[in-house]
Each structure stands twice: as C-alpha cells, then as structure tokens.
Design a protein around this motif. Structure first.
Motif, PDB file in Angstrom:
ATOM      1  N   TYR A 185      64.670  82.075  34.852  1.00 26.45           N
ATOM      2  CA  TYR A 185      63.582  82.799  35.512  1.00 26.45           C
ATOM      3  C   TYR A 185      63.956  84.237  35.874  1.00 26.45           C
ATOM      4  N   GLY A 186      65.214  84.627  35.714  1.00 21.55           N
ATOM      5  CA  GLY A 186      65.617  85.981  36.077  1.00 21.55           C
ATOM      6  C   GLY A 186      65.510  86.242  37.567  1.00 21.55           C
ATOM      7  N   VAL A 187      66.029  85.315  38.382  1.00 25.14           N
ATOM      8  CA  VAL A 187      65.905  85.403  39.831  1.00 25.14           C
ATOM      9  C   VAL A 187      67.217  84.977  40.481  1.00 25.14           C
ATOM     10  N   THR A 188      67.500  85.506  41.658  1.00 18.81           N
ATOM     11  CA  THR A 188      68.626  85.028  42.444  1.00 18.81           C
ATOM     12  C   THR A 188      68.249  83.697  43.080  1.00 18.81           C
ATOM     13  N   VAL A 189      69.187  82.748  43.074  1.00 25.58           N
ATOM     14  CA  VAL A 189      68.936  81.405  43.603  1.00 25.58           C
ATOM     15  C   VAL A 189      69.903  81.129  44.749  1.00 25.58           C
ATOM     16  N   LEU A 190      69.376  80.620  45.852  1.00 27.43           N
ATOM     17  CA  LEU A 190      70.222  80.133  46.933  1.00 27.43           C
ATOM     18  C   LEU A 190      70.423  78.638  46.741  1.00 27.43           C
ATOM     19  N   ALA A 191      71.659  78.234  46.454  1.00 34.80           N
ATOM     20  CA  ALA A 191      72.009  76.820  46.386  1.00 34.80           C
ATOM     21  C   ALA A 191      72.507  76.398  47.766  1.00 34.80           C
ATOM     22  N   LYS A 192      71.983  75.267  48.263  1.00 32.90           N
ATOM     23  CA  LYS A 192      72.295  74.827  49.619  1.00 32.90           C
ATOM     24  C   LYS A 192      72.922  73.438  49.590  1.00 32.90           C
ATOM     25  N   GLY A 193      74.034  73.292  50.297  1.00 33.04           N
ATOM     26  CA  GLY A 193      74.750  72.024  50.296  1.00 33.04           C
ATOM     27  C   GLY A 193      74.505  71.164  51.512  1.00 33.04           C
ATOM     28  N   GLY A 194      73.465  71.464  52.262  1.00 35.15           N
ATOM     29  CA  GLY A 194      73.230  70.761  53.517  1.00 35.15           C
ATOM     30  C   GLY A 194      72.990  69.276  53.372  1.00 35.15           C
ATOM     31  N   HIS A 195      72.486  68.839  52.222  1.00 38.91           N
ATOM     32  CA  HIS A 195      72.165  67.424  52.049  1.00 38.91           C
ATOM     33  C   HIS A 195      73.191  66.694  51.180  1.00 38.91           C
ATOM     34  N   LEU A 196      74.323  67.336  50.932  1.00 37.25           N
ATOM     35  CA  LEU A 196      75.426  66.653  50.272  1.00 37.25           C
ATOM     36  C   LEU A 196      76.294  65.978  51.332  1.00 37.25           C
ATOM     37  N   VAL A 197      77.317  65.270  50.916  1.00 34.34           N
ATOM     38  CA  VAL A 197      78.231  64.619  51.848  1.00 34.34           C
ATOM     39  C   VAL A 197      79.534  65.410  51.899  1.00 34.34           C
ATOM     40  N   GLY A 198      80.292  65.210  52.985  1.00 32.16           N
ATOM     41  CA  GLY A 198      81.556  65.907  53.141  1.00 32.16           C
ATOM     42  C   GLY A 198      81.625  66.627  54.463  1.00 32.16           C
ATOM     43  N   ASP A 199      82.827  67.077  54.798  1.00 30.31           N
ATOM     44  CA  ASP A 199      83.046  67.735  56.087  1.00 30.31           C
ATOM     45  C   ASP A 199      82.550  69.169  56.109  1.00 30.31           C
ATOM     46  N   HIS A 200      82.411  69.776  54.941  1.00 29.53           N
ATOM     47  CA  HIS A 200      81.997  71.173  54.877  1.00 29.53           C
ATOM     48  C   HIS A 200      80.620  71.286  54.237  1.00 29.53           C
ATOM     49  N   CYS A 201      79.902  72.328  54.647  1.00 28.10           N
ATOM     50  CA  CYS A 201      78.535  72.564  54.163  1.00 28.10           C
ATOM     51  C   CYS A 201      78.487  73.933  53.482  1.00 28.10           C
ATOM     52  N   PRO A 202      78.549  73.969  52.146  1.00 26.97           N
ATOM     53  CA  PRO A 202      78.549  75.259  51.440  1.00 26.97           C
ATOM     54  C   PRO A 202      77.135  75.760  51.160  1.00 26.97           C
TER      55      PRO A 202
END
Length: 293
Positions: A185-202
């Motif tokens: 799409y020729g756009v910047t994308v924000l990938a969010k890790g809030g709904h993954l598992v683990g101690d850190h949220c990238p």
C-alpha cells in the motif's frame, strides 16, 4: 520521563514551534469517555495538541461493550469536515471508526480535497477477539484509504486481514506482515505486540520505502503491564502519534514519546476506577501528577 512531550524540538514542521499542533479526529463517540472521539481528544491534549473532531457515528457503549450505533447522514459528516478545513489549518488527521462504505467514501473525497500533511488511520475492522466489525464492502472501501494515509495502526487481527493472512502468533511474523502491508500500500505501518505473550511488549514502525537514514524499522519495547483497564488503547495511541509527529517531524522520536506516555497511562489506569468492565487508560496521569507536585 515524558517532559519532552510538551516542548517543540528543532526540526518541527510548524512555522511557529510554540503553537500546539492542530489535530482533527474523524471517528465515532464513546459516551463512557474511554475510546473513540473522547479518547482521541484526551490523547491529543495530553501530547500537547489542539484537538478537533468530526463525528462519524454516535455509539451507545460503556466499559462492558457496545449497545447500539447511530450513523448520521453522510452529508452532515462532510459539512463537519468542510466547516473545519475551510477555516482552520489542520496539521494532522486521525481517522478511527468509519463503519460503512458511504462514510468511508466521504472521508476519502475530503482527504483528496483537503490534503492534510499527516493522516493516521486506525483501521477499525476486527475486534481483538477476531470478530469482523465491517461488511466485506466496507472493508474494501477502507483499504482504499491506506495509500492516502501516512501511517496505519492495526491491531494484530486487523494486520492479518490487511495482509490477507492468518493472525500472527509471534513478533517476527507480525513484523513480516507489516512489511508486506507497507510494501503493497505504500504506507508506514505500526506493528503492535500488545496482544502477544511474553514479558516484553514491543511496538515498531515499519516502512519498506525507508525512513530518513535508510532504516525500514523503528522498534521500541517496554515491560508488559497487567491490567484489564485498556479500553481505547488503540484509539489513544494513534491520535497521540498524529499529534507528536505533527510537532516532531521525526517518527523515531514520536514513537518513543507516545509509547512512554501510553505505558504511564496504562500503569495508572486502575487509579481512575471508571466502570466495572474494561475501563479506560489514565490519559492525563502525567499532567495530573506534575500539577500535584
């Protein structure tokens, strides 16, 4: 920690750095105050911007969910948009809930006419549970806005829909999906890790065209926070990023600023004691604590 939120760094695109960015939210309402237009205006103010709003839909909801939605005539939405842009220079636009093909078309036509310099699209397509929120025709209409946007901020189920794939179950897969969406799409994308598992949220900004300096990935990470009070997190982060970027003209700085602010707002969400369900984040904790001190 977030004092820089309220200063204007060098390199800001505003001709008058001391002036707050003027940010327009195009979205639906939330009478409980946690999401939608209400959350957007709080986020814009918390990040030092002047918030404006054009209403796409009137939503009856609280911390337990949505009860009903009323969509005003699309001609009235266009009147709202024109009334603002005819009079006020808009530094950034955040787009949230659109809902229908007709509403999406009006917003697309207005974007083509008004040409705001920054457009952040929060594609309200799929709930975190995986339930589709839009009819197929409305999803297709929403896709047409991606090439007109500066940044798109999907949750993981929405990112999967945009990529035409299954939901990512790892951070590496989420980044790969973001890369494919960005390239297509020729756009910047924000990938969010809030709904993954683990101690850190990238979180990461991905742009296959490259950011200044040549990097295609800007990533930050923080500790995963435990609270049920995360209502409106996606709305809040997207409108915060629109505000910060209008002031900073620097995606890396804007991402660091907004994720730090969001972590603080989530950390102190329980202090609000709003509702008995999935409550809102604490948008103004930083300001309120500074005022108390």
């Amino acid at each position: 920690m977030i004092a820089s939120t309220f200063s204007a760094p060098t390199g800001t695109p505003n001709q008058h750095p001391a002036r707050p960015p003027r940010v327009l939210s195009i979205a639906g309402t939330d009478p409980s105050g946690g999401a939608g237009i209400q959350a957007d205006l709080k986020s814009i103010a918390a990040l030092g911007g002047y918030g404006m709003a054009a209403i796409t839909s009137l939503v009856a909801q609280n911390t337990h969910g949505i009860r009903s939605i009323h969509t005003p005539p699309v001609s009235f939405l266009r009147e709202q948009l024109d009334a603002v842009s005819d009079d006020i220079h808009i530094d950034a636009v955040k787009i949230g809930m659109l809902g229908t093909v007709e509403v999406t078309a009006v917003v697309g036509d207005w974007l083509a006419a008004a040409r705001p310099p920054i457009v952040v699209l929060d594609p309200v397509m799929v709930a975190t549970s995986g339930d589709r929120l839009l009819a197929p025709g409305a999803e297709d209409a929403l896709r047409t806005l991606l090439p007109e946007s500066t940044l798109v901020t999907p949750n993981l189920p929405e990112l999967a829909v945009l990529a035409g794939e299954e939901r990512a179950e790892s951070w590496a897969n989420a980044l790969n999906q973001a890369r494919r969406v960005s390239a297509h799409y020729g756009v910047t994308v924000l990938a969010k890790g809030g709904h993954l598992v683990g101690d850190h949220c990238p979180d990461a900004l991905v742009d296959e065209r490259g950011f200044p300096g040549g990097d295609t990935l800007i990533e930050v990470s923080g500790p995963r926070l435990t609270t049920r009070n995360t209502h409106g997190t996606g709305c809040s982060l997207s409108s915060a990023l629109a505000t910060a970027q209008a002031r900073n003209n620097d995606w890396a700085l804007s991402l660091r600023e907004c994720t730090a602010w969001l972590r603080d707002s989530i950390t102190h969400a329980d202090d609000l004691e709003v509702g008995s369900g999935n409550g809102p984040i604490n948008h103004f904790h930083t300001l309120w604590s500074a005022a108390t001190r």
